[in-house]
Design a protein around this motif. Structure first.
Motif, PDB file in Angstrom:
ATOM      1  N   GLU A  62       2.333   2.015  -3.269  1.00  0.00           N
ATOM      2  CA  GLU A  62       1.479   2.571  -4.365  1.00  0.00           C
ATOM      3  C   GLU A  62       0.909   3.683  -4.151  1.00  0.00           C
ATOM      4  N   GLN A  63       0.550   3.811  -3.152  1.00  0.00           N
ATOM      5  CA  GLN A  63       0.613   5.733  -2.425  1.00  0.00           C
ATOM      6  C   GLN A  63       0.997   6.525  -3.147  1.00  0.00           C
ATOM      7  N   THR A  81       0.794  -1.099  -0.150  1.00  0.00           N
ATOM      8  CA  THR A  81       0.003   0.441   0.073  1.00  0.00           C
ATOM      9  C   THR A  81       1.005   1.574   0.210  1.00  0.00           C
TER      10      THR A  81
END
Ligand SMILES: Cc1ncc(COP(=O)(O)O)c(C=O)c1O
Length: 395
Positions: free
Chosen positions: A379-380, A376
């Motif tokens: 991705e961010q 995550t």
């Protein structure tokens, strides 16, 4: 404001010039452990700046080892090791590092920088010559200067040029070739196998500074010599404990007589106190973690692959890195600073790097991947890089 004394008035002018050129170092203040996220100015940011490749800087096993060692041995080493004696912990770390790296012997220093300043002048002097890659790290450059040896720079990673320079410089006493292992600003790897071949042909001492390969390259992070399978063929391997190992300190690994010589003639060993107890205990635990499993090293490379592929898809120029270092090439320093500032505002901490750390016109935001990042987090980060890149017309 009190007027500046005449004799140092030039300093403020120089600082003002750095600011005007976008080359002034603004140092962020971090109020949390060094980890995948850091707290700066009361905000939690994704951290893509640190050399904390394996996430060991705040690893529970490392913290516990340092705390336990403090209870048993206290903090400080008391004085330099030749004067106050050396703690058994330091010897244990050196023996463990030598075994980990499959070297005959190892010596620790206060930092990787100190390891270079100790080693180069201990091996070569006024009558000698050093062949040095033109992009070598500042600590190698300073070590070369301190040695007073003649320094012949060869074109970056260019083996033909290295051989040409050696042929053209025959009249010196001792000769040494020095290269970074991983070049920290571009993330490319020195062709160490080819360097060794040249060194063996001309019977020249080889030294590699593996600061960014330690804990990253080779089986389970054993470094560049392991990566190329060159055990026993590289005379001097410099490393740092300040990056993947998550602590602070430097090391030199190599044949026993070289390491013994550094205990007698390495000036930062003879004239500066050793690593502190918690540092040494933490590094010992880092060796344990790396010896137990390749999990963190594997995760680091996997994260780096996902990030690099994502950046390529977004259309960024990320140079020619072969390691978890990803330079986002932006050109002029003010653009790199603006890019880094916008990332920061959006929640990503990734620093701009400009001249003199990299050549003029080659400013960049350097992204350091880490095993500490979750999918995550990556991705961010990619999402934010894309937004900022489009906003500033970079992609
Ligand atoms: C190639 C190289 N050598 C030495 C160092 C210095 O290491 P340390 O931070 O342990 O002094 C660095 C760190 O940036 C480096 O990249």
């Amino acid at each position: 404001m009190t007027p500046l004394p005449q004799k140092t008035a030039w300093i403020q002018k120089e600082i003002d010039a750095l600011k005007a050129a976008g080359l002034y170092n603004h140092i962020r203040i971090i109020d949390s452990p060094m980890d995948a996220r850091v707290t700066i100015d009361g905000r939690s940011l994704l951290n893509f700046c640190a050399n904390n490749y394996l996430g060991l800087a705040n690893h529970p096993r490392i913290r516990a080892a340092a705390q336990k060692a403090i209870d048993e041995y206290g903090i400080g080493p008391g004085a330099v090791r030749t004067i106050a004696g050396t703690m058994s912990l330091h010897i244990e770390l050196e023996n463990r590092l030598a075994a980990f790296k499959k070297a005959e012997a190892c010596i620790s220093f206060q930092s990787g920088f100190a390891a270079n300043l100790a080693t180069i002048p201990a091996i070569v002097g006024r009558d000698d010559v050093i062949f040095s890659d033109e992009l070598n790290h500042a600590s190698i450059i300073d070590g070369c200067r301190l040695s007073r040896a003649r320094v012949v720079r060869y074109a970056h990673n260019d083996m033909d040029d290295l051989a040409r320079q050696i042929e053209a410089t025959p009249e010196y006493g001792r000769r040494m070739i020095i290269s970074d292992g991983v070049f920290s600003m571009d993330g490319d790897i020195a062709p160490l196998d080819k360097i060794v071949a040249v060194a063996e042909k001309y019977d020249i001492i080889t030294m590699v500074d593996d600061a960014h390969g330690e804990g990253v390259l080779g089986t389970g992070g054993r470094g560049i010599v392991d990566h190329f399978g060159l055990h026993g063929r590289v005379d001097i391997e410099i490393g740092t404990l300040s990056k993947a190992f998550g602590v602070v300190g430097g090391l030199v690994a190599g044949r026993a007589e070289i390491i013994e010589w550094l205990r007698q003639r390495g000036r930062p060993f003879l004239f500066s106190s050793a690593m502190t107890v918690p540092d040494v205990a933490a590094c010992l635990e880092a060796v344990n973690i790396l010896s137990d499993s390749t999990e963190l090293v594997d995760r680091l490379w996997n994260n780096a692959k996902i990030f690099s592929e994502g950046m390529a898809q977004l259309g960024f120029d990320t140079g020619h890195s072969a390691t978890p270092i990803v330079p986002v090439m932006l050109g002029e320093a003010p653009l790199a600073q603006q890019f880094s500032r916008r990332l920061f505002e959006e929640g990503v901490f990734a620093m701009a790097i400009g001249f003199p750390t990299v050549p003029q016109g080659k400013a960049r935001v350097r992204v350091m991947n880490s095993a500490a990042h979750s999918s995550t987090d990556i991705e961010q980060a990619l999402e934010i890089f894309g937004e900022v890149g489009r906003e500033l017309g970079v992609v």
